[in-house]
Design a protein around this motif. Structure first.
Motif, mmCIF file in Angstrom:
data_model
loop_
_atom_site.group_PDB
_atom_site.id
_atom_site.type_symbol
_atom_site.label_atom_id
_atom_site.label_comp_id
_atom_site.label_asym_id
_atom_site.label_seq_id
_atom_site.Cartn_x
_atom_site.Cartn_y
_atom_site.Cartn_z
ATOM 1 N N VAL A 119 35.459 40.020 48.614
ATOM 2 C CA VAL A 119 36.015 38.882 47.969
ATOM 3 C C VAL A 119 36.935 39.092 47.130
ATOM 4 N N ALA A 120 37.929 38.380 47.135
ATOM 5 C CA ALA A 120 39.155 38.161 45.905
ATOM 6 C C ALA A 120 38.823 36.965 45.331
ATOM 7 N N ILE A 121 38.977 37.137 43.952
ATOM 8 C CA ILE A 121 38.903 36.048 43.185
ATOM 9 C C ILE A 121 40.488 36.044 42.541
ATOM 10 N N CYS A 122 41.153 35.042 42.536
ATOM 11 C CA CYS A 122 42.428 34.957 41.739
ATOM 12 C C CYS A 122 42.377 33.951 40.586
ATOM 13 N N LEU A 123 42.673 34.573 39.476
ATOM 14 C CA LEU A 123 42.419 33.788 38.197
ATOM 15 C C LEU A 123 43.801 33.554 37.617
ATOM 16 N N ILE A 180 28.993 32.830 39.154
ATOM 17 C CA ILE A 180 29.533 33.492 37.907
ATOM 18 C C ILE A 180 30.817 32.554 37.285
ATOM 19 N N LEU A 181 31.458 32.053 38.216
ATOM 20 C CA LEU A 181 32.633 31.111 37.612
ATOM 21 C C LEU A 181 32.033 29.761 37.090
ATOM 22 N N LEU A 201 45.698 40.139 27.726
ATOM 23 C CA LEU A 201 47.207 39.922 28.144
ATOM 24 C C LEU A 201 47.628 38.310 27.667
ATOM 25 N N GLY A 202 46.894 37.820 26.913
ATOM 26 C CA GLY A 202 47.031 36.591 26.579
ATOM 27 C C GLY A 202 46.651 35.315 27.010
ATOM 28 N N ALA A 203 45.831 34.989 28.190
ATOM 29 C CA ALA A 203 45.444 34.096 28.645
ATOM 30 C C ALA A 203 44.273 33.356 28.026
ATOM 31 N N LYS A 204 44.268 32.046 28.046
ATOM 32 C CA LYS A 204 43.258 31.575 27.427
ATOM 33 C C LYS A 204 42.272 31.066 28.255
ATOM 34 N N ARG A 205 41.005 31.490 28.209
ATOM 35 C CA ARG A 205 39.805 30.909 29.046
ATOM 36 C C ARG A 205 39.729 29.610 29.355
ATOM 37 N N GLU A 206 39.866 28.666 28.530
ATOM 38 C CA GLU A 206 39.898 27.086 28.818
ATOM 39 C C GLU A 206 40.852 26.702 29.557
ATOM 40 N N ASN A 207 41.936 27.442 29.952
ATOM 41 C CA ASN A 207 42.975 27.235 30.547
ATOM 42 C C ASN A 207 42.865 27.760 32.021
ATOM 43 N N LEU A 208 42.015 28.729 32.159
ATOM 44 C CA LEU A 208 42.094 29.323 33.610
ATOM 45 C C LEU A 208 41.694 28.477 34.718
ATOM 46 N N LYS A 209 42.030 28.707 36.025
ATOM 47 C CA LYS A 209 41.656 28.121 37.207
ATOM 48 C C LYS A 209 41.432 29.269 38.154
ATOM 49 N N ALA A 210 40.491 29.065 38.972
ATOM 50 C CA ALA A 210 40.108 30.342 39.916
ATOM 51 C C ALA A 210 40.338 29.764 41.387
ATOM 52 N N LYS A 211 40.717 30.623 42.386
ATOM 53 C CA LYS A 211 40.813 30.424 43.655
ATOM 54 C C LYS A 211 39.917 31.559 44.569
ATOM 55 N N ILE A 212 39.114 31.536 45.335
ATOM 56 C CA ILE A 212 38.157 32.444 45.932
ATOM 57 C C ILE A 212 38.708 32.580 47.434
#
Length: 157
Positions: A32-36, A117-118, A79-90
């Motif tokens: 599996v690959a998760i894209c954040l 986990i997401l 790297l500077g990403a904010k957890r509350e902004n993150l979107k995921a694709k599986i």
């Protein structure tokens, strides 16, 4: 005119994240690959794991979903990403073998770990292409979050 992207091939048991625009390619079977992606900072990252959970014995590597997801999240935030902004694709989790240990399919368990986990980390899954009997080739654009994928037959993996 389409932007020229630096390319990166993502091998199993690894992860990649960048502030710079990259197109990351990988091939998935039962893995599996998760894209954040953070749409505000345009930071994107991807992992490629082979097994659902680390059992505590050998090295805690991104070969395992629970480790790979945590490490990718740490790298994105560094790297500077904010957890509350993150979107995921599986992506991935195909069943290319008949069955795994005690009848539980590896691909299915890999997908389940990603979703659990997401959800636990409150990162929304905005797209997915998982399961089935075909592998996948994916291209992930780190700056836009776009993922292009195509199905592969077993002989193409």
């Amino acid at each position: 005119m389409e932007q020229q992207y630096t390319q990166h091939f993502l091998y199993p048991s690894t992860l990649f994240a960048s502030r710079e625009p990259y197109v990351v390619k990988t091939i998935l079977g039962s893995c599996v690959a998760i894209c954040l992606w953070d749409p505000v900072t345009k930071i994107g990252g991807i992992n490629h794991y082979m097994l659902p959970t680390w059992n505590g014995n050998d090295l805690a590597s991104p070969k395992y979903g629970n480790i790979a997801i945590d490490k990718l999240l740490e790298r994105m935030i560094f790297l500077g990403a904010k957890r509350e902004n993150l979107k995921a694709k599986i992506f991935g989790g195909a069943e290319l073998l008949e069955s795994g240990a005690n009848g539980t399919l590896i691909g299915e368990r890999n997908i389940r770990v990603a979703r659990l986990i997401l959800e636990e980390k409150k990162i929304p899954v905005v797209a997915s292409s998982t399961g089935g009997r075909k592998g996948r080739k994916i291209l992930f654009f780190t700056d836009t979050g776009e993922v292009r994928h195509k199905f592969l037959d077993k002989k193409e993996l």
